[in-house]
Design a protein around this motif. Sequence first.
Motif, PDB file in Angstrom:
ATOM      1  N   PRO A 230     -63.847  89.590 -31.896  1.00  0.00           N
ATOM      2  CA  PRO A 230     -63.309  87.910 -32.144  1.00  0.00           C
ATOM      3  C   PRO A 230     -62.375  87.989 -33.569  1.00  0.00           C
ATOM      4  O   PRO A 230     -61.751  86.959 -33.606  1.00  0.00           O
ATOM      5  CB  PRO A 230     -64.766  86.939 -32.131  1.00  0.00           C
ATOM      6  CG  PRO A 230     -65.076  88.203 -31.674  1.00  0.00           C
ATOM      7  CD  PRO A 230     -65.361  88.907 -32.214  1.00  0.00           C
ATOM      8  N   ARG A 231     -63.020  88.348 -34.473  1.00  0.00           N
ATOM      9  CA  ARG A 231     -62.303  88.110 -35.473  1.00  0.00           C
ATOM     10  C   ARG A 231     -60.687  89.099 -35.488  1.00  0.00           C
ATOM     11  O   ARG A 231     -60.203  89.244 -37.101  1.00  0.00           O
ATOM     12  CB  ARG A 231     -63.197  88.818 -37.002  1.00  0.00           C
ATOM     13  CG  ARG A 231     -64.238  87.507 -37.027  1.00  0.00           C
ATOM     14  CD  ARG A 231     -64.360  88.123 -38.339  1.00  0.00           C
ATOM     15  NE  ARG A 231     -65.867  89.526 -38.660  1.00  0.00           N
ATOM     16  CZ  ARG A 231     -65.673  89.662 -39.512  1.00  0.00           C
ATOM     17  NH1 ARG A 231     -65.363  88.786 -40.919  1.00  0.00           N
ATOM     18  NH2 ARG A 231     -65.781  90.484 -39.959  1.00  0.00           N
ATOM     19  N   THR A 232     -60.089  89.566 -34.308  1.00  0.00           N
ATOM     20  CA  THR A 232     -59.159  90.321 -34.660  1.00  0.00           C
ATOM     21  C   THR A 232     -57.746  89.688 -34.101  1.00  0.00           C
ATOM     22  O   THR A 232     -58.151  89.340 -33.158  1.00  0.00           O
ATOM     23  CB  THR A 232     -58.824  91.899 -33.635  1.00  0.00           C
ATOM     24  OG1 THR A 232     -59.848  92.288 -33.985  1.00  0.00           O
ATOM     25  CG2 THR A 232     -58.474  92.420 -34.047  1.00  0.00           C
ATOM     26  N   ASP A 233     -56.930  89.901 -35.119  1.00  0.00           N
ATOM     27  CA  ASP A 233     -55.366  89.207 -33.954  1.00  0.00           C
ATOM     28  C   ASP A 233     -56.026  87.878 -33.895  1.00  0.00           C
ATOM     29  O   ASP A 233     -55.412  87.231 -32.701  1.00  0.00           O
ATOM     30  CB  ASP A 233     -54.693  89.937 -33.351  1.00  0.00           C
ATOM     31  CG  ASP A 233     -53.791  90.760 -33.637  1.00  0.00           C
ATOM     32  OD1 ASP A 233     -53.266  90.477 -34.759  1.00  0.00           O
ATOM     33  OD2 ASP A 233     -54.226  91.829 -33.156  1.00  0.00           O
ATOM     34  N   SER A 234     -57.265  86.902 -33.980  1.00  0.00           N
ATOM     35  CA  SER A 234     -57.122  85.498 -33.663  1.00  0.00           C
ATOM     36  C   SER A 234     -56.477  84.800 -33.027  1.00  0.00           C
ATOM     37  O   SER A 234     -57.233  83.951 -32.514  1.00  0.00           O
ATOM     38  CB  SER A 234     -58.741  85.357 -33.628  1.00  0.00           C
ATOM     39  OG  SER A 234     -58.411  85.176 -35.799  1.00  0.00           O
TER      40      SER A 234
ATOM     41  N   LYS B 293     -69.032  91.201 -33.803  1.00  0.00           N
ATOM     42  CA  LYS B 293     -68.433  90.427 -34.746  1.00  0.00           C
ATOM     43  C   LYS B 293     -67.033  90.477 -35.061  1.00  0.00           C
ATOM     44  O   LYS B 293     -66.213  89.333 -35.524  1.00  0.00           O
ATOM     45  CB  LYS B 293     -69.533  90.975 -35.963  1.00  0.00           C
ATOM     46  CG  LYS B 293     -69.416  89.592 -36.510  1.00  0.00           C
ATOM     47  CD  LYS B 293     -71.154  90.364 -37.933  1.00  0.00           C
ATOM     48  CE  LYS B 293     -70.707  88.994 -38.444  1.00  0.00           C
ATOM     49  NZ  LYS B 293     -70.082  87.714 -38.385  1.00  0.00           N
ATOM     50  N   ASP B 294     -66.566  91.571 -34.997  1.00  0.00           N
ATOM     51  CA  ASP B 294     -65.159  92.193 -35.804  1.00  0.00           C
ATOM     52  C   ASP B 294     -64.127  91.534 -34.414  1.00  0.00           C
ATOM     53  O   ASP B 294     -62.942  91.168 -34.543  1.00  0.00           O
ATOM     54  CB  ASP B 294     -64.671  93.496 -35.807  1.00  0.00           C
ATOM     55  CG  ASP B 294     -65.469  93.364 -37.217  1.00  0.00           C
ATOM     56  OD1 ASP B 294     -66.069  92.492 -37.794  1.00  0.00           O
ATOM     57  OD2 ASP B 294     -65.669  94.463 -37.688  1.00  0.00           O
TER      58      ASP B 294
ATOM     59  N   SER C  29     -60.495  97.669 -34.474  1.00  0.00           N
ATOM     60  CA  SER C  29     -59.674  96.516 -34.087  1.00  0.00           C
ATOM     61  C   SER C  29     -58.843  95.972 -33.901  1.00  0.00           C
ATOM     62  O   SER C  29     -57.919  95.942 -32.966  1.00  0.00           O
ATOM     63  CB  SER C  29     -61.269  95.982 -33.647  1.00  0.00           C
ATOM     64  OG  SER C  29     -60.744  94.278 -35.188  1.00  0.00           O
TER      65      SER C  29
END
Lengths: 212, 837
Positions: free
Chosen positions: B549-553, B546-547, B646
């Motif tokens: 793709p939510r990191t430095d996206s 979950k995380d 992440s």
Amino acid sequence: MSYAYLFKYIIIGDTGVGKSCLLLQFTDKRFQPVHDLTIGVEFGARLVTIDGKQIKLQIWDTAGQESFRSITRSYYRGAAGALLVYDITRRETFHHLASWLEDAKQHANANMTIMLIGNKSDLTHRRQVSTEEGEAFAKEHGLVFMETSAKTAHNVEDAFINTARKIHEKIESGIFDVSNESYGIKVGLGGGTVRPGEAQASAATPAKSNCC
Amino acid sequence: MSVLLPVEDAFRLVLGAHGAHELGNGGVASSPHSHSHSRVSRASSSSASASASASASASASASAPAPASEALPGAASSSSSPASPSSSFQSSSSSSKDNAFETLFARDNVCIQLTQNARIAGRITLTRNAHVHGPAFLAWLPYNSGGAAATSSIALPKTTTTTTKSANAVANTAAGPSTSTSTTTTSSSSGKNNKHMYAVHPTCISEIHSIHQKAPPFRTFARSFASITFVLHHNHETLPTFFFVGGGTREMLGALASVARLTQSAEDPTILLVNDLADPLSRSLVGLDLALTGALPPMAHHHSQQQHQRRSVSSPVQRGGGGGGNDDLPIVQGFTAFLGAAAAAATDIINDIDNMFVSKAEAGANATEEVVAAAEGEREEDAAARLRATSSASAAEHGDLGSFVILKDAPPSGDGGTRARMVHQLAMVHEEPPVTARELSTFLDEEGRMCTPSAVLRRVFRGGLESSTPSTSAPELAPPSALQRDVWALLLGLYGDPQATPAERAETLKAKRRRYAELRMQWSSIDGTQARRFSKFRERRQQIDKDVPRTDSAHPYFNGYVVDEAEVAALVARNRRASSGASRASRSSSIEGGGAEAEPIVDEDAAPGVGSYSHELKAHRLDMLRGLLLTYGMYHFDLGYCQGMSDVASLLLSVMDNEADAFWCFVQVMDVHGFADNFLSDENGMARQLASVRDLLALADAELMAHLESIEADNLFFLYRWVLLRFKRELLLEEATRLWEVLFCSHESLEGLDVGTFHLYLAAALVTIHRDALLRAESLDDCLRWANSLKECLPLAEGLRRAESLVMELGTKGREAVAPCVADVDGGGGGGGGVDH
């Protein structure tokens, strides 16, 4: 920008339920499918009109992960409203509601208005928590309930505004002492468009405005 | 095992084809040759193009490396032979515009003399920070006998002809002029002789007192070429005498005259006295300094008096606040009068003075502080920044916030304004020119051992690293450079002992990559049945999925930005392999699918162009991030995964561009640099660090701390994210990378500083810089909003300077305040030691 009141809101709930997306939809009217995970707290603000009064909502968007709980708890203080969010497609986020409520009870003021939000209502095919279950939980704990979709904007506006209306009603009925900021309410300088009939609000305004 | 592909590439980069070949035979990764090969060409392409341009001008072929030293008597070739080698080094020494340092002057074939019979040829350069009109730096680097190979990597074995053993007077005088600028490394800890130790690392012009010229008379080498000797202020030490074998002293002096004021000494016409013209204030201070040493020339004395005058006039203007330009006019005129001698440059100077004055007035710092700072040549950047600040309407809002003020006006993110701001800020962070691959190679002895790793760290701390490509307009699109990867690998112990030979380093790296593959198997071999009975793993994997793709996206790297042809080739190769189905089974699960079969590769991805975004590459990079975190979850099972990790991993991955390497860097960062503390489930690590910042603040600014206490904000929760991710979320990824580089080097660069504690000083420093805003705060909420308002506009350069002075000022008290608890390094078996631990 002049406003009659400023309400502090806090958005809480498990990680990944869509807290940040709800805020973005409400403040910017847009949906961002990928939103970087929240660390600490983020802020948003918007003016709404309730009963002809301009009210500024100052919204605190918190991190959902368990390991940030102790810091999240420090945000409860002075919040007038809370959106407690779960994800209708992930049952565990619904199961965790009780512990979030417990936190809120312990760390927020007793009169905080809590709105229960079942988010991602657009994902009907992946739904794991029925609307009825959400309603039942809200009824049991005395919360207002709504299902929203940050993606389609369904009910997002209403969720925030209905909460504001609730808080405003409490002010009108004298539950809140608006001069005490621990309730998460500040009286604005401009006073908005206060109608003559509203004695309580207008009486409170000048009292506070001296020290702002 | 396709995830391991780039492992081999980087390995090859570092070690040359030989090392990579070994790895290929080792069977850790099976990679198509086209991929690896093209990566190599990427590494060397810059040097290739540079040599092309160089050969045009230098008229000599780049192929023949120069001998490191030459026996002089009767060596007829000695005067002409060293003409060629410079070309292969030009790429690293002169293409630094992306880092904002421009080369004002460069001359090859400049030698220093070791003994009567031995000399070393090299290249002298004069560089300056172009963005902020910073001070100019003088440097000299000896040629590498390794030829073109020298540009590629620190890990390359060196086969150098041995220099004459006896280090003589030249070497002695070449000792560092001051602690702030590391000059020649004279100590040869390994006991081996190495011409690199004579390198003159960037020396600020403001440190130079005078220049002694010698015209060429006759006969012996020492007298057969024009020479220049630089005398430093510090104890009147000298840099080694430079012999301009190919001529060029006049040009050198001309270049120096463009950045400094050269005046002939009354006593000796061959001596030129140096003042820094780029900064009138510090130039005057040079005069002050001279006055103290009793060697004050008449002009300089004049300056210092003017300086005092200027200061006394300046205070009322300071109080006026805001710093309108008109107030400064009389002072400028006063300056103009005394500058009559330099009439030609007057206009520029007045502008400079004006800028300096306005900005200093706004800064509101007291005069003493300024004297010190300016004497150290540190304030020019601020001056430029503040000048810009004065033009902005909101400049006065936060009082003396320095560069924060301008940055606040920058557009929030993602557009040209941010980039310009970022480049500007990156340029400001460093005081010295960036370390080039070429300079880095001077720290190696002939066997390729890094004798003084701490000296490297100190240089990186002050100067940062040169970027790989000149992409001033969009640094976020620049690929991680080979140099950066190498140095980070060194900083973070990936190569093991830095004093090992390249062969040993290669062995260490190989072993670590092999070990990583094993660790990775621990989770990648968990099938559906096992996962169903392994809830802890399932939960962790779900959270990571979950995380990730939510990191430095929003960052190009994690959106599959194709940097160069090598990546295109790699993609094509991978697609071909994938479509053949041969390695389909070994491909790790896709990000979203959580164990599902990899999505089929679509055709339009087959040949993405450079500069485009590739879905495949994006998936691959996210997959590396996911793999790293899942593997760490196995490696350190008790700690597992926690949000924030992440963010740490993504930064490391964007630098290393290799899952295994980034993993071991991650381990080092967690265990040695103290990040693991941040993620303890009881939150004690964070509580301890916030308490440390509180103690630092109580020492540094008791009034502010008392105020925070009175509004119940003394838990400093508002600094939570700063400390948790060491400012990564407050900065753009490239800025954060530079900052972390500085943080990782800090304990070697500042005396008495413990590893993994400098960020606490930085947090305290940033708070004190903004004390006015915080003194106005009425609650923790106000503080939180304040901290969030600084997102992406932290005054990093000022903060670092302040943090450094806090380290000095607070001394042992500060050290006690930040005393780290012993890092929990359970099972750190493969972690490897830090550079000097």
